[in-house]
Design an enzyme around this catalytic site. Structure first.
Site, PDB file in Angstrom:
ATOM      1  N   LYS B  79       0.753  -1.207   0.014  1.00 33.87           N
ATOM      2  CA  LYS B  79      -0.136   0.262  -0.290  1.00 33.87           C
ATOM      3  C   LYS B  79       1.085   1.534   0.154  1.00 33.87           C
ATOM      4  O   LYS B  79       2.152   1.197   0.581  1.00 33.87           O
ATOM      5  CB  LYS B  79      -1.001  -0.196   1.296  1.00 33.87           C
ATOM      6  CG  LYS B  79      -2.064   0.969   1.489  1.00 33.87           C
ATOM      7  CD  LYS B  79      -3.436   0.636   2.804  1.00 33.87           C
ATOM      8  CE  LYS B  79      -3.992   1.178   2.651  1.00 33.87           C
ATOM      9  NZ  LYS B  79      -4.374   1.770   3.707  1.00 33.87           N
ATOM     10  N   SER B 160      -9.507   0.709   3.316  1.00 35.33           N
ATOM     11  CA  SER B 160      -8.987   1.442   1.703  1.00 35.33           C
ATOM     12  C   SER B 160      -8.038   1.092   1.283  1.00 35.33           C
ATOM     13  O   SER B 160      -6.972   1.159   0.618  1.00 35.33           O
ATOM     14  CB  SER B 160      -8.099   2.934   3.242  1.00 35.33           C
ATOM     15  OG  SER B 160      -7.432   2.544   3.600  1.00 35.33           O
ATOM     16  N   SER B 184      -9.719  -1.729   7.019  1.00 35.85           N
ATOM     17  CA  SER B 184      -8.703  -1.136   5.588  1.00 35.85           C
ATOM     18  C   SER B 184      -8.341  -2.377   5.167  1.00 35.85           C
ATOM     19  O   SER B 184      -8.405  -2.194   3.804  1.00 35.85           O
ATOM     20  CB  SER B 184      -8.024   0.280   5.651  1.00 35.85           C
ATOM     21  OG  SER B 184      -9.183   1.120   6.209  1.00 35.85           O
TER      22      SER B 184
END
Lengths: 523, 495
Positions: B79, B160, B184
């Site tokens: 990420k 996310s 997330s």
């Protein structure tokens, strides 16, 4: 009446006469001033509070900055164990209660030299609480005699220092140096137990001596290693306190005394003319000797404190001497605390029969104290005379040569030899002073005082026959004076002695010559 | 079937030994896949050069040194809120668009040390604030499930860590690292049909993870199989001197066994997790897994976590407070975006921050600063902290009492993946409150949780469930998850 005059002087920015004004407060008895201090002391560690960057003064700009110090995203604080040790040590030396668990908080404000937008400090649960500092108040020229004073300590907390901003008004640019960002500080919050600037200055001096003994902080105010904020407020006897002001970042001991004295006078003059004191932050202008309001501190800030989530609570072991990597043993640190200044003063008075003033002065100058203890280790040397040699003569020699005491070039070996020469009356005080001057001036540790004596031909005339011969010569050459003396004008005796001293080029022991002279004149 | 979407670590290592593929050839296949699926927008940065170099290193260790490491030749994505030295780390924000860290996050360093090959940095909601991977300056990430080029709408990936989830499910890499603050990692894993593990708080270092909520953030693991998640966990978990909140105790690697004894496992079904807006399909799937576990001789019982309903509000307050604080460093001075403004330092800050952050980030900063004002602190922050303790105690009581259970079974999300248009019709704040309902309590308590795909909805989209356990119960969670995985045989996405 004359207070008004001073106030007018002040407006004209005429340098005020310090001690008169000081005494004005005590003299009029109408007003009581209350002073409390907050002191920030940089801890003497290799690296910073939460990062591995070097903790040093005067390094190349922005060269002692780790990623964490620059608030690079994703970096995390790692508590430096040494800072905790030094904080605990200082807390113990000030009789604080070390807290078994303390926590860290974030204090938010925007400033260019605070890269994270918050300072990590200990607002809610500090490292230590409830201490006390005992000290002597004695400023030669202000106080006739020393007196004892103490101030309670509310708390001692660990926190980060900020960086430094430099503003270039001409280029309209600001530059930031982050070398100081994240340097470990302890903040010591004192209760408002003081009455004036001299007491505050004495407290600060004592604190510096203590942290220096502990090797917790260099105490160098000129480098910002120790900075003082003072809260000042006034009240009429028996009335509640008026609004207080805070003077920020005072950078010298005399500055502490001066700033507080000025602030007390300023507030009193406002109150007496019916004005009100604003709750504001002021700074000390050391050049013009006035406190001035700080413009960027006019708005009251809400620091939006929040617990620092990246640091677990700091735990210490209060009970045992079991020390681990994560939990510091407080009793173990207690064992490492050296003799503190107050104890040294007591010892100097009790063991060496020094006057309290001399004890205070010696302790105030750690280098002189070291000399004193070394020289006086031999109990045959008269401690009072040794103290006088150091406090009067050595200091004078240093002053005359404009040498800072911290860089005193005279070795203790030289001082021991010199004091022996003096105490055994092989030289007189005058010669002693000249030798000291030479030693300071030459700054050569290989020069021995006795060799210096020989080189300069300053050895004392100790042979009684020679001294007698000298005296007879003087008497024969000054028949007028002898006649006057014999007619009862005893005053001329001193003049005669003076001539002997002069004719011997200052190489005689006055006591011995005086005896000889007595005998000769009686004949 | 496209094998890239099914390869496991074990299979790949066998294939390398048999020389059917080599690490470099596999890396190339993955990079090709990235290009083929570029419309999904899983990656912010594709690190082609790094991937190839890492592949060469792995190959050398495999065939020349004959000393291969645990993840040699295993491709991964990370990420874009994990710092990677010399590779931009953007947080999908204008603020850090050109930020190139000079250091590696611990998680990244450990994966690299184990031989894994970096394919790229994965898309996310700006600063990980979102549940859809729709609020990124690089545009939204699309869910490969049900994706049809000809159709103008598509399913969101969840978030996310949506980029990480899509990278793994589409076969661009074997594993990916996400972050998990309120769900997330688990949320996009659930919507993309892969495994999402949120380890115990403090088990995996946060050093180098650009924070959202420090007290809840955990690096998350996204893989296609439970076993791969365990392998990745074994490589990245354990104490880290650079993160003072990591658990100091040495980490015991978890192991997964096929003969795991289910009869000793007591599983709780928390009744508060049936909530308004939960789709019938999700409820049915939940029930299906409960029955399945009962068939495996596990003991099932209904339990209560009474403070669940307040959890999302408490989460929201604490989140915004920490966000306000963490975002204070973005002033445009030391790094990142700086506005064209030189009237005053204050103006520079204001312009930089209003241009550099999106609305979601700015809203949270405002709210957080409001909650932290000294006059509001007790009313909001302290109260939220107290409630957080109660929520955490709910879990403790259930896991420790006389009548304790070993793990909890709940849904992960309230529905299958929403259509982008539907999702965007609601405000980010409401979406987060809705989408994180089942996942954020685990973050509040710091306990481990795992999301595993179960079956397809009538829309042909993945439906998943979540298992939660007490602190450091990863081994039990993974073993139970593995048993479920073996039975449900969830399919890979067809691309």
């Amino acid at each position: 009446m004359w207070y008004y005059k001073i106030h007018r002087n002040l407006n004209k920015k005429v340098k005020p006469i310090i001690w008169t004004r000081y005494h004005s407060i005590v003299a009029d008895r109408q007003w009581q001033s209350v002073v409390g201090l907050e002191v920030h002391a940089q801890l003497n560690t290799e690296s910073k509070l939460f990062s591995g960057a070097e903790n040093t003064f005067g390094g190349l700009v922005n060269n002692c900055v780790s990623l964490f110090d620059a608030a690079i995203p994703g970096t995390l604080p790692v508590l430096n164990r040494k800072c905790v040790e030094l904080g605990v040590k200082t807390a113990l030396a000030l009789s604080c209660r070390v807290n078994e668990v303390s926590t860290f908080d974030r204090k938010h404000y925007f400033y260019a030299d605070l890269p994270a937008g918050y300072q990590i400090t200990q607002q809610r649960a500090p490292l230590a609480s409830d201490g006390v500092i005992n000290f002597q108040v004695f400023t030669p020229g202000v106080h006739k005699k020393p007196y004892k004073k103490s101030s309670k300590i509310k708390q001692i907390q660990l926190e980060q220092d900020s960086g430094k901003s430099l503003h270039d008004d001409e280029l309209k640019r600001s530059l930031v140096d982050l070398n100081r960002a994240g340097v470990p500080l302890i903040e010591l919050v004192f209760e408002p137990d003081l009455e004036d600037g001299e007491e505050a200055a004495a407290l600060v001096k004592e604190l510096i001596l203590i942290v220096q003994r502990l090797e917790a902080c260099t105490g160098r105010m000129e480098e910002g290693a120790l900075r003082v904020d003072a809260n000042v407020s006034l009240r009429r006897i028996g009335q509640p306190l008026s609004t207080r002001t805070e003077i920020k970042n005072i950078g010298s001991i005399r500055g502490v005394a001066g700033a507080i004295r000025h602030e007390i006078d300023r507030q009193r003059s406002i109150l007496e003319s019916g004005g009100t004191i604003l709750n504001e932050t002021r700074s000390w202008d050391a050049t013009n000797k006035v406190t001035v309001a700080m413009r960027d501190k006019e708005v009251v800030q809400d620091y939006r404190y929040m617990p620092e989530p990246n640091l677990p609570p700091l735990r210490v072991n209060l009970k045992t001497k079991n020390d681990t990597q994560d939990v510091i043993s407080v009793p173990l640190i207690q064992d490492q605390i050296p003799e503190l200044p107050e104890d040294t003063r007591k010892r100097l008075v009790q063991e060496f029969q020094l006057r309290p003033e001399a004890a205070i002065q010696l302790v105030n100058e750690p280098i002189l104290l070291e000399y004193f203890l070394e020289i006086s280790a031999n109990k045959e040397r008269n401690p009072t005379k040794v103290a006088n040699l150091l406090l009067n003569d050595l200091l004078t020699a240093l002053n005359q040569n404009k040498v800072n005491i911290d860089h005193c070039p005279v070795t203790s070996k030289q001082l021991i030899e010199l004091s022996d020469l003096l105490l055994q009356k092989k030289i007189n005080l005058d010669m002693c002073r000249q030798i000291l001057d030479e030693l300071v001036h030459n700054a050569d540790e290989d020069i021995s005082p006795s060799r210096l004596l020989k080189e300069k031909g300053w050895s004392m005339i100790t042979d009684e026959a020679e001294l007698t011969k000298l005296c007879i010569e003087v008497l024969e050459n000054n028949p007028k004076l002898v006649k006057q003396y014999k007619e009862g004008k005893k005053k001329v005796y001193r003049a005669l002695l003076g001539i002997v001293v002069k004719s011997s080029e200052n190489k005689i022991d006055m006591a011995a010559v005086s005896k000889i002279m007595d005998d000769l004149l009686k004949k | 079937m496209n094998k890239l979407t099914t390869y496991t670590i074990k299979e790949l290592h066998k294939i390398y030994r048999d020389k059917l593929l080599t690490p470099t050839s596999f890396v190339d296949l993955c990079l090709q896949k990235v290009k083929q699926t570029s419309e999904l927008n899983a990656f912010v940065t594709v690190t082609e050069d790094e991937a190839e170099n890492h592949g060469v290193e792995s190959e050398k260790r495999f065939y020349i040194d004959k000393k291969s490491r645990m993840l040699d030749g295993i491709t991964f994505g990370i990420k874009d809120n994990f710092c990677t030295s010399n590779i931009t780390t953007t947080c999908a924000s204008e603020m850090l668009k050109n930020f190139v860290p000079t250091y590696d996050a611990t998680v990244y360093a450990r994966l690299r040390a184990a031989g894994a090959c970096l394919i790229g940095k994965c898309n996310l909601d700006e600063f990980a604030m979102g549940a859809g991977t729709v609020d990124s300056i690089f545009g939204p990430t699309r869910n490969p499930w049900g994706y049809d080029k000809s159709n103008d709408d598509w399913r969101i990936s969840g978030g996310s860590s949506g980029g990480s989830a899509v990278a793994v499910s589409s076969g661009a890499c074997v594993a990916a690292i996400g972050s998990d603050t309120g769900g997330s990692t688990r949320n996009p894993a659930a919507l993309c049909g892969i495994v999402g593990l949120k380890p115990t708080y403090g088990l995996v270092s946060r050093y180098g993870l650009i924070p959202l909520v420090n007290s809840m953030d955990v690096p998350g693991i996204l893989t296609r199989t439970v076993e791969d998640a365990a392998t990745i966990l074994n490589c990245i978990a354990g104490p880290d001197f650079l993160d003072s909140t990591t658990i100091k105790k040495e980490f015991d690697p978890v192991s997964i066994t096929d003969d795991f004894d289910m009869t000793k496992i007591k599983i709780g079904i928390p009744k508060e997790y049936y909530c308004e807006g939960m789709s019938q399909e999700v409820i049915d799937t939940w029930r299906y897994v409960a029955d399945l576990l009962e068939n495996q001789k596990a003991v099932l019982k209904s339990v209560s976590l009474p403070h669940t309903s307040v959890s999302i509000a408490v989460y929201s307050i604490l989140n915004q407070c920490e966000v306000a604080s963490n975002m204070a460093r973005y002033d445009g001075l030391e790094y990142g975006f700086r506005a064209e403004e030189n009237y005053s330092t204050e103006e520079l800050y204001a312009s930089t921050r209003s241009q550099g952050f999106n609305d979601v980030v700015r809203c949270r900063i405002f709210a957080g600063n409001y909650f932290l004002l000294s006059r509001n602190y007790d009313k909001y922050f302290v109260k939220a902290q107290k409630l957080r303790r109660l929520i955490s105690n709910d879990f403790k009581n259930i896991f420790n009492g006389d009548d304790h259970v070993n793990i909890l079974l709940t849904p992960t999300t309230l529905s299958d993946a929403p259509l982008y248009k539907d999702f965007m019709s609601k405000h980010n704040r409401d979406q987060c409150a809705f989408q994180d309902y089942c996942t954020q309590p685990a973050n509040m308590a710091g306990i481990p949780a795992i999301s595993i795909p179960i079956r397809l909805s009538k829309n042909n989209l993945p439906l998943s469930v979540q298992l939660m356990g007490p602190f450091l119960s990863e081994e039990i969670l993974l073993n139970v998850a593995k048993r479920i995985e073996n039975i449900v045989k969830f399919p890979a996405v067809a691309l």
